[in-house]
Motif scaffolding. Sequence first.
Motif, short mmCIF file in Angstrom:
data_model
loop_
_atom_site.label_atom_id
_atom_site.label_comp_id
_atom_site.label_asym_id
_atom_site.label_seq_id
_atom_site.Cartn_x
_atom_site.Cartn_y
_atom_site.Cartn_z
N ILE A 133 0.85 -1.31 0.06
CA ILE A 133 -0.01 -0.06 0.06
C ILE A 133 0.83 1.14 -0.03
O ILE A 133 0.71 2.02 -0.62
N ALA A 134 1.84 1.39 1.20
CA ALA A 134 2.69 2.44 1.04
C ALA A 134 3.91 2.59 0.05
O ALA A 134 4.63 3.72 -0.14
N ASN A 135 4.45 1.22 -0.31
CA ASN A 135 5.56 1.09 -0.79
C ASN A 135 5.32 1.08 -2.60
O ASN A 135 6.53 1.44 -3.07
N GLY A 136 4.14 0.61 -2.90
CA GLY A 136 4.14 0.37 -4.45
C GLY A 136 3.87 1.85 -5.15
O GLY A 136 3.92 2.90 -4.56
N THR A 137 3.56 1.68 -6.53
CA THR A 137 3.41 2.77 -7.44
C THR A 137 2.49 2.47 -8.30
O THR A 137 2.28 1.24 -8.52
N VAL A 138 1.71 3.60 -8.74
CA VAL A 138 0.97 3.34 -9.81
C VAL A 138 1.36 4.02 -11.03
O VAL A 138 1.76 5.29 -10.96
N LEU A 139 1.80 3.51 -12.08
CA LEU A 139 2.24 4.07 -13.29
C LEU A 139 3.45 5.24 -12.91
O LEU A 139 3.87 6.09 -13.24
N GLY A 140 4.27 4.42 -12.19
CA GLY A 140 5.71 5.15 -11.61
C GLY A 140 5.40 6.20 -10.48
O GLY A 140 6.14 6.70 -9.94
N VAL A 141 4.09 6.53 -10.22
CA VAL A 141 3.75 7.53 -9.18
C VAL A 141 3.45 6.72 -7.95
O VAL A 141 2.76 5.79 -7.74
N PRO A 142 4.24 7.03 -6.88
CA PRO A 142 4.08 6.53 -5.58
C PRO A 142 2.79 6.30 -5.05
O PRO A 142 1.95 7.83 -5.15
N ASN A 143 2.20 5.39 -4.47
CA ASN A 143 0.84 5.27 -4.01
C ASN A 143 0.62 6.49 -2.92
O ASN A 143 -0.44 6.94 -2.67
N LEU A 144 1.65 6.37 -2.26
CA LEU A 144 1.54 7.63 -0.86
C LEU A 144 1.23 9.00 -1.35
O LEU A 144 0.62 9.58 -0.92
N LEU A 145 2.02 9.11 -2.42
CA LEU A 145 1.70 10.59 -2.98
C LEU A 145 0.44 10.84 -3.47
O LEU A 145 -0.28 11.53 -3.31
N ILE A 146 -0.02 9.89 -4.26
CA ILE A 146 -1.55 9.56 -4.67
C ILE A 146 -2.62 9.83 -3.50
O ILE A 146 -3.53 10.75 -3.41
N ILE A 147 -2.31 8.96 -2.44
CA ILE A 147 -3.12 9.13 -1.34
C ILE A 147 -2.87 10.68 -0.85
O ILE A 147 -4.14 11.20 -0.58
N ALA A 148 -1.98 11.10 -0.60
CA ALA A 148 -1.98 12.48 -0.07
C ALA A 148 -2.43 13.61 -1.03
O ALA A 148 -3.07 14.39 -0.33
N ALA A 149 -2.32 13.24 -2.13
CA ALA A 149 -2.79 14.28 -3.24
C ALA A 149 -4.51 14.21 -3.16
O ALA A 149 -5.11 15.28 -3.14
N GLY A 150 -4.72 12.98 -2.81
CA GLY A 150 -6.27 12.71 -2.84
C GLY A 150 -6.89 13.43 -1.49
O GLY A 150 -7.95 14.16 -1.81
N VAL A 151 -6.22 13.38 -0.32
CA VAL A 151 -6.38 13.90 0.83
C VAL A 151 -6.58 15.10 0.80
O VAL A 151 -7.56 15.99 1.23
N THR A 152 -5.52 15.70 0.15
CA THR A 152 -5.53 17.35 0.20
C THR A 152 -6.87 17.83 -0.83
O THR A 152 -7.30 18.86 -0.58
#
Lengths: 335, 522
Positions: free
Chosen positions: A171-190
Amino acid sequence: MPKLLWREPVGTATGPRVVTLGAVAGRESGGLVVLLVAVGILALVSNEFLTGGNLSNLARQVAIFGIIAVGELLVILTAGIDLSVGSVLALSGAVTAQLLVAGVPVPLAIGVGIAVGVVLGLVNGMLVTRLKLPPFIATLGMLGIARGIVLVITDAKTVQGSGLPQGFQTIANGTVLGVPNLLIIAAGVTAAAWFVLTRTVFGRYVYAVGSNPESARLAGVPVRTVTVSVYAISGLLAGLGGVLLTSRLGAGIPTAGTGFELNAIAACVIGGASLFGAKGSALGAATGALIMGVLNNGGNLLAINAFYLQIAIGVLIIVAVAFDQWNTRAAARSG
Amino acid sequence: MSAAPLTSSAPVLDLKGVSKSFGPVRALTDVSLRLLSGEVHCLAGENGAGKSTLIRVLTGALRRDGGDYEIAGEPVVAPTPASMRAAGVQAVYQELSLLPHLSVAENLFMGRLPARRGLLDRRGLRTRAREALDGVGLAAVDPDTVVERLPAATRQLVEIAKVLTAESVKVIVFDEPTTALTEEESARLLDHIRRLRDGGVAVLYVTHRLEEMFEIGDRVTVLRDGGLSESGPMSDYDEDRLITAMVGREVTSLYPESPSAQTQGDAGVPVLRVRGLRRTADAPSVDLDVRAGEIVGLGGLLGSGRSELLLSIFGADPISTGEIQIDGRMVKPSGPRSMMEAGVGLLTEDRKELGLLPELSIRENVTIASLRAGSRRGLLPGRDLAEEADRLLDSLRLRAGSYDQPVSTLSGGNQQKVLLARWLLTRPKVLLFDEPTKGIDVGAKGELYTVIGDLARQGLGIVVVSSYLPELLGLADRVLVLRDGAIAGELGSGASEEDVLRLASSASTDPAGTDEEGATHA
């Protein structure tokens, strides 16, 4: 009842307006400038800064911290403060890790971990609205309580068992299309916080409560509900942060998140939030978190003594607020 | 106290051709003012006319851009508040400057507390505070009382006592000193000012209450739009001429035509009906009816429970027992929200603390109470609501650069219009006004009265609380007078100020004489 207009409206709001950077980009404009300058300088002096590896590393470092800052921002907007986010993060993370070690399915373990954060947030909110405790005191108490609980239930030992499930660690270490999952989640929360604050009635109520709770109450704003909600959301995001940190590290660390509350507050303030309430934005809080992350990251790259970085961030907080004060006074002078 | 001789003709304070600009805005243009000792000089003008700026120049809070300033013949070069105080220019401000958590004695001597080698001389402080309090007739006030426990009128007197403890008192500026006071308290304050004047002090008196100027003023200076409008002996003026000088146009009558609810709809159900309302179990019970199109005035002394009654009706203060009907429907007063949804709006007396959301924009302040009704699935209502808010503000003649600017940038009168627009947007059936024109200038007052009259004609039921008797009687169709939380009596529109005062104060002037009530009623 017909419209309550009993005479011809006369347009009176036609005076000249002073256009400032703040008027265009909002209150996070100062933060954005600082961020761009910092990124620009680092891109120039370090060959490594703009590499994909470093950027995704930076994103992972900042993401959890950004999520906490957004939760903190909601509380700060109501002129409150949540000092318990670091401890709540640790407790949620440890509880999730223990459940996983005990063989509980991943979704349930995550759900319980986040729920712990929500419940502690609700307790904070109740202490503030029902017992009328100052937010500083209520959440200072919770800081100690949550940290104590996590140390008791883990016996102050890292919760790892024979390794947490691989699916959970992805969950926290994977990526989607090279973008870290964590970044996606943080962007989603923001983005979600930005939407709630600017497009919903609840968001407007948050600013109203921070501006003047008594006035807000007399205008029909459900002040208690709003206040309890922001602490619950802050707890929820701290819980989410704890789950993500456990996932990232592959273990529940009972001492995780120490001092996060102060960093989260710093991120909000650097991003233009006022501790007196009603001023600040989700984007600003995220920007503030990014600035602190970029400074730390750049410091590492340039092999600057980390102690100097602490000084730099301290100075930045003071400069950000001093600049804002100066700006407010200038605006007042120009009428 | 180094007061000048009583009959000196040389001015104590002389301002000549003073100007002051804030950026591009000229706040004062070529204004002159001479204060003579032993004279009360009134300063009149609408809000924004430059009165506050002039006072701040006078007291050293602002540096003038041009013009001359002399105190007792000595030119004032670089004034600061401290140097002006030392030169004998003292001020009693409208916004009280006392520190609420400290004691009266500490407040009186703050900044120059008697001390020996850094240790507070408590006994000396007490004695000197005692003298200062006795000097303004506050013999009953203990110097150790914490200021926030004192009623507003007493605090005002403490403020005056504080000013009088200064080393040199040549000039005292009173800025709206009676705003928070009832008629009786105001009268006592004016007595004090007269005594100061007779002691040789030059008094500059600023007020919105015209009749006070006539009562106490020897001379008047009128400002308009930052310039000098007129200046002369008070005896040259009557109310109409003074108002004309202030607003620059004839004001025929401040108060609207009586909407004469009696002829309109006395057959209908009252739009607001209160029965047996008690704030606490042993508080007096209050009944109140307001018909559609009727303006009901609530009179009474400060502390008689007028504001509290409004807050209870609005659900903002808890009540013990009682029922409230809006438009014939019973409403459970569970909070401001339920009353708001039933169609009640409240404009509070203290706009800053109980009304405005200072950091939010004008438009956000107007729409805040209507967001929920206009919202779908929790999203903010669309353009429609904002446009309706803008139209309301336009029709209220709100003066603002932009409706996006923070509401805190507006003057008192315009802030009141914003709050009025907030409630009008909720389509209320009943509007409760608590001191609607407090701190608002004459021109805006007239506008507000017109609006209130218009709203009544539109069929709203209106309740107005006012300490300002001409306003109460001019505006209301009938007046209920409160005393100690109970309704002491009802007066028709033809009642006089004396009638109201008699009902309001007969018990409190003679606490033991409740059996005299019958006599005063007769």
